[in-house]
Motif scaffolding. Structure first.
Motif, short mmCIF file in Angstrom:
data_model
loop_
_atom_site.label_atom_id
_atom_site.label_comp_id
_atom_site.label_asym_id
_atom_site.label_seq_id
_atom_site.Cartn_x
_atom_site.Cartn_y
_atom_site.Cartn_z
N PRO A 26 13.66 -45.77 12.68
CA PRO A 26 14.70 -44.77 12.61
C PRO A 26 15.12 -44.49 11.18
O PRO A 26 14.94 -45.31 10.32
N GLY A 27 15.69 -43.33 10.99
CA GLY A 27 16.16 -42.94 9.66
C GLY A 27 15.68 -41.55 9.37
O GLY A 27 14.59 -41.17 9.77
N GLY A 28 16.49 -40.77 8.68
CA GLY A 28 16.14 -39.39 8.40
C GLY A 28 15.30 -39.28 7.17
O GLY A 28 15.28 -40.13 6.31
N SER A 29 14.57 -38.24 7.08
CA SER A 29 13.74 -37.92 5.93
C SER A 29 14.58 -37.22 4.89
O SER A 29 15.37 -36.37 5.23
N VAL A 30 14.41 -37.56 3.66
CA VAL A 30 15.13 -36.86 2.60
C VAL A 30 14.18 -35.97 1.88
O VAL A 30 13.07 -36.27 1.64
N GLU A 42 21.51 -30.10 -1.03
CA GLU A 42 20.69 -30.45 0.12
C GLU A 42 19.37 -31.05 -0.37
O GLU A 42 18.81 -30.62 -1.37
N ARG A 43 18.91 -32.05 0.36
CA ARG A 43 17.58 -32.60 0.16
C ARG A 43 17.10 -33.09 1.51
O ARG A 43 17.68 -34.00 2.08
N GLY A 44 16.06 -32.46 2.04
CA GLY A 44 15.60 -32.80 3.38
C GLY A 44 16.72 -32.57 4.37
O GLY A 44 17.36 -31.53 4.38
N GLY A 45 17.00 -33.57 5.18
CA GLY A 45 18.05 -33.46 6.19
C GLY A 45 19.42 -33.89 5.71
O GLY A 45 20.36 -33.95 6.49
N GLY A 81 18.87 -35.56 -11.51
CA GLY A 81 18.61 -36.99 -11.32
C GLY A 81 18.04 -37.36 -9.97
O GLY A 81 17.10 -38.13 -9.87
N LEU A 82 18.62 -36.80 -8.89
CA LEU A 82 18.22 -37.21 -7.55
C LEU A 82 17.36 -36.17 -6.82
O LEU A 82 16.91 -36.42 -5.71
N GLY A 83 17.16 -35.00 -7.40
CA GLY A 83 16.27 -34.02 -6.81
C GLY A 83 16.85 -33.19 -5.68
O GLY A 83 16.10 -32.60 -4.90
N PHE A 84 18.17 -33.12 -5.57
CA PHE A 84 18.79 -32.26 -4.56
C PHE A 84 18.65 -30.80 -4.99
O PHE A 84 18.58 -30.50 -6.18
N SER A 85 18.64 -29.89 -4.02
CA SER A 85 18.63 -28.45 -4.27
C SER A 85 20.04 -27.91 -4.08
O SER A 85 20.81 -28.44 -3.28
N ILE A 86 20.35 -26.84 -4.77
CA ILE A 86 21.66 -26.20 -4.64
C ILE A 86 21.61 -25.25 -3.45
O ILE A 86 20.78 -24.35 -3.40
N ARG A 87 22.52 -25.45 -2.49
CA ARG A 87 22.66 -24.55 -1.34
C ARG A 87 23.62 -23.42 -1.67
O ARG A 87 23.42 -22.29 -1.27
N PHE A 88 24.71 -23.75 -2.38
CA PHE A 88 25.68 -22.75 -2.82
C PHE A 88 26.47 -23.33 -3.98
O PHE A 88 26.53 -24.53 -4.17
N GLU A 89 27.05 -22.43 -4.77
CA GLU A 89 27.89 -22.85 -5.89
C GLU A 89 28.93 -21.78 -6.14
O GLU A 89 28.61 -20.59 -6.16
N SER A 90 30.19 -22.20 -6.30
CA SER A 90 31.26 -21.28 -6.61
C SER A 90 32.13 -21.88 -7.70
O SER A 90 32.76 -22.92 -7.49
#
Length: 133
Positions: free
Chosen positions: A129-133, A46-49, A25-34
């Motif tokens: 100001p504001g971070g990039s996603v 994670e997505r961007g910063g 839905g939001l386009g985040f990537s998986i950094r880890f999964e257990s």
């Protein structure tokens, strides 16, 4: 000693449901999964910063968490995400100087998306100001 970064830990009841919302839905990537069964466990995203951790089931901690996600262009994320997931409130310019909208994840956590005020034409001001996603 310097703190480097804080990563919100969000409660979930089912990692599969959370993964579908945040990754599909939001386009985040998986950094880890257990997880032993795909339902209970921990999921790093994670997505961007922006980094988030999903914990299912998360006992002993608060529920109904609210996390603020700072982005450069609120309207761009609203356009992308509102077609994929339910949005609680469309973008508005806040009197305290930010443009915001809200999402509710399937586990009851609020994502408060905020960025710089919109410039003419409904887009965020460049260089704000504001971070990039």
């Amino acid at each position: 000693m310097t703190m480097a970064r804080a990563i919100p830990l969000l409660p979930a009841d089912d990692l599969r449901v959370a993964k579908a919302f945040y990754v599909d839905g939001l386009g985040f990537s998986i950094r880890f999964e257990s997880s032993q069964d795909g339902i209970a466990g921990i999921l790093g995203l994670e997505r961007g910063g922006i980094a988030l951790t999903i914990d299912a089931p998360m006992s002993g901690h608060g529920r109904g968490v609210c996390v603020s996600l700072e982005v450069e262009d609120v309207d761009q994320y609203y356009a992308e995400w509102s077609g994929r997931v339910g949005v609680l409130r469309a973008p508005v310019d806040e009197p305290w100087g930010a443009r915001t909208f809200d999402l509710l994840d399937p586990c009851g956590n609020t994502l408060f998306v905020m960025g710089p005020l919109a410039a003419k034409g409904g887009r965020s001001s460049p260089g704000s100001p504001g971070g990039s996603v």
